[in-house]
Scaffold this motif. Structure first.
Motif, PDB file in Angstrom:
ATOM      1  N   UNK A   4     -10.707 -43.067 -37.022  1.00  0.00           N
ATOM      2  CA  UNK A   4     -11.576 -42.320 -36.142  1.00  0.00           C
ATOM      3  C   UNK A   4     -12.956 -42.881 -35.877  1.00  0.00           C
ATOM      4  N   UNK A   5     -13.733 -43.213 -36.910  1.00  0.00           N
ATOM      5  CA  UNK A   5     -15.128 -43.590 -36.692  1.00  0.00           C
ATOM      6  C   UNK A   5     -15.296 -44.785 -35.753  1.00  0.00           C
ATOM      7  N   UNK A   6     -16.147 -44.616 -34.751  1.00  0.00           N
ATOM      8  CA  UNK A   6     -16.463 -45.708 -33.844  1.00  0.00           C
ATOM      9  C   UNK A   6     -15.436 -46.012 -32.777  1.00  0.00           C
ATOM     10  N   UNK A   7     -14.352 -45.249 -32.722  1.00  0.00           N
ATOM     11  CA  UNK A   7     -13.275 -45.530 -31.770  1.00  0.00           C
ATOM     12  C   UNK A   7     -13.542 -44.860 -30.425  1.00  0.00           C
ATOM     13  N   UNK A   8     -12.927 -45.413 -29.396  1.00  0.00           N
ATOM     14  CA  UNK A   8     -12.965 -44.832 -28.057  1.00  0.00           C
ATOM     15  C   UNK A   8     -11.637 -44.145 -27.784  1.00  0.00           C
ATOM     16  N   UNK A   9     -11.700 -42.933 -27.267  1.00  0.00           N
ATOM     17  CA  UNK A   9     -10.502 -42.188 -26.887  1.00  0.00           C
ATOM     18  C   UNK A   9     -10.130 -42.564 -25.454  1.00  0.00           C
ATOM     19  N   UNK A  10      -8.904 -43.058 -25.277  1.00  0.00           N
ATOM     20  CA  UNK A  10      -8.459 -43.495 -23.957  1.00  0.00           C
ATOM     21  C   UNK A  10      -7.180 -42.782 -23.556  1.00  0.00           C
ATOM     22  N   UNK A  11      -7.054 -42.543 -22.265  1.00  0.00           N
ATOM     23  CA  UNK A  11      -5.822 -42.010 -21.695  1.00  0.00           C
ATOM     24  C   UNK A  11      -5.070 -43.182 -21.072  1.00  0.00           C
ATOM     25  N   UNK A  34      -0.489 -59.546 -20.587  1.00  0.00           N
ATOM     26  CA  UNK A  34      -0.439 -60.288 -21.854  1.00  0.00           C
ATOM     27  C   UNK A  34      -0.963 -59.472 -23.029  1.00  0.00           C
ATOM     28  N   UNK A  35      -0.862 -58.164 -22.948  1.00  0.00           N
ATOM     29  CA  UNK A  35      -1.222 -57.293 -24.055  1.00  0.00           C
ATOM     30  C   UNK A  35      -0.403 -56.012 -23.934  1.00  0.00           C
ATOM     31  N   UNK A  36      -0.199 -55.362 -25.046  1.00  0.00           N
ATOM     32  CA  UNK A  36       0.610 -54.143 -25.061  1.00  0.00           C
ATOM     33  C   UNK A  36      -0.269 -52.945 -25.390  1.00  0.00           C
ATOM     34  N   UNK A  37      -0.251 -51.956 -24.521  1.00  0.00           N
ATOM     35  CA  UNK A  37      -0.937 -50.707 -24.816  1.00  0.00           C
ATOM     36  C   UNK A  37      -0.004 -49.815 -25.632  1.00  0.00           C
ATOM     37  N   UNK A  38      -0.556 -48.950 -26.482  1.00  0.00           N
ATOM     38  CA  UNK A  38       0.295 -48.006 -27.215  1.00  0.00           C
ATOM     39  C   UNK A  38       1.148 -47.180 -26.262  1.00  0.00           C
ATOM     40  N   UNK A  39       2.371 -46.947 -26.647  1.00  0.00           N
ATOM     41  CA  UNK A  39       3.294 -46.161 -25.828  1.00  0.00           C
ATOM     42  C   UNK A  39       3.049 -44.682 -26.091  1.00  0.00           C
ATOM     43  N   UNK A  40       1.920 -44.207 -25.617  1.00  0.00           N
ATOM     44  CA  UNK A  40       1.506 -42.820 -25.849  1.00  0.00           C
ATOM     45  C   UNK A  40       0.504 -42.435 -24.771  1.00  0.00           C
ATOM     46  N   UNK A  41       0.446 -41.152 -24.425  1.00  0.00           N
ATOM     47  CA  UNK A  41      -0.508 -40.741 -23.390  1.00  0.00           C
ATOM     48  C   UNK A  41      -1.961 -40.891 -23.815  1.00  0.00           C
ATOM     49  N   UNK A  42      -2.224 -40.775 -25.118  1.00  0.00           N
ATOM     50  CA  UNK A  42      -3.567 -40.907 -25.668  1.00  0.00           C
ATOM     51  C   UNK A  42      -3.560 -41.955 -26.763  1.00  0.00           C
ATOM     52  N   UNK A  43      -4.621 -42.749 -26.820  1.00  0.00           N
ATOM     53  CA  UNK A  43      -4.707 -43.742 -27.889  1.00  0.00           C
ATOM     54  C   UNK A  43      -6.164 -44.079 -28.160  1.00  0.00           C
ATOM     55  N   UNK A  44      -6.395 -44.826 -29.239  1.00  0.00           N
ATOM     56  CA  UNK A  44      -7.749 -45.211 -29.642  1.00  0.00           C
ATOM     57  C   UNK A  44      -7.974 -46.694 -29.396  1.00  0.00           C
ATOM     58  N   UNK A  45      -9.191 -47.027 -29.005  1.00  0.00           N
ATOM     59  CA  UNK A  45      -9.599 -48.417 -28.808  1.00  0.00           C
ATOM     60  C   UNK A  45     -10.717 -48.705 -29.808  1.00  0.00           C
TER      61      UNK A  45
END
Length: 222
Positions: free
Chosen positions: A54-61, A98-109
């Protein structure tokens, strides 16, 4: 490769707490665009906030749920809404490359950096350097999410490209345009009324710009 000062970007504060980020997305109606309930976003943020990620992460859709064309107008600077340049009507076709996003509606960066030290590099020069640093470039929607949550991440002469998003042509090659987020000067087709507004535009893959870094991340987690 152009000369540059080694080291990370100008130090920015960490993004807000994930619970605050969730409320910001709900306030903007992003959950509705994404087909999610407010409770789903709050629950995801609360669980992530309670964990080690959690700490310092960005919430992305995920961009499949909330594309750049829907997010860009939500940006604000000097009271002016963000916009996509008129010659980028295909903005939502710029997909993760050339990169894979998490297979989920919401994820952390995690570990976002603006890449100020790569200003005046071309995307072609920056990508292998980021890879060598074990970083991956942000995709366009992640960059927009960052500025939505942390408007100070976008500064005059310290804006950024999001070269994790590319547009593939029918023949398999990439379009030479690469997305970036910066601040409009209110010139040309932008219109004077848009001066100082946040702007989603593009630059050529082999061109350098002294005022554009390369935003990147240390990782993503769903």
């Amino acid at each position: 490769m152009p000369e540059t000062t080694p080291g990370p970007s100008t130090v920015l504060t960490a993004p807000p707490a994930l619970s605050a980020q969730a409320e910001r997305l709900i306030e903007l109606g992003v959950h509705e665009t994404a087909g999610l309930s407010a409770e789903e976003i709050r629950t995801f943020a609360a669980r992530a906030e309670a964990g080690a990620d959690g700490p310092g992460a960005l919430l992305a859709v995920h961009p499949d749920r909330a594309p750049a064309s829907a997010l860009a107008p939500l940006l604000r600077r000097d009271g002016k809404p963000g916009f996509v340049v008129v010659d980028m009507p295909d903005v939502d076709e710029f997909a993760p490359s050339a990169l894979a996003l998490p297979d989920a509606p919401l994820y952390l960066v995690h570990g976002i950096d603006r890449g100020d030290h790569m200003a005046n590099w071309s995307p072609d020069e920056a990508l292998p350097a980021l890879t060598k640093e074990d970083r991956t470039p942000l995709v366009l929607t992640e960059g927009i999410h960052w500025v939505l949550q942390q408007p100070e991440a976008l500064e005059r002469n310290l804006c950024f490209m999001t070269i994790g998003s590319r547009l593939r042509k029918p023949n398999g090659s990439f379009d030479a345009r690469t997305p970036a987020i910066w601040i409009s000067n209110g010139t040309g087709r932008d219109g004077r009324e848009r001066r100082n507004a946040p702007k989603v535009g593009w630059c050529w893959w082999n061109n350098r710009h002294t005022w554009l870094g390369f935003a990147s991340t240390t990782g993503r987690r769903g």
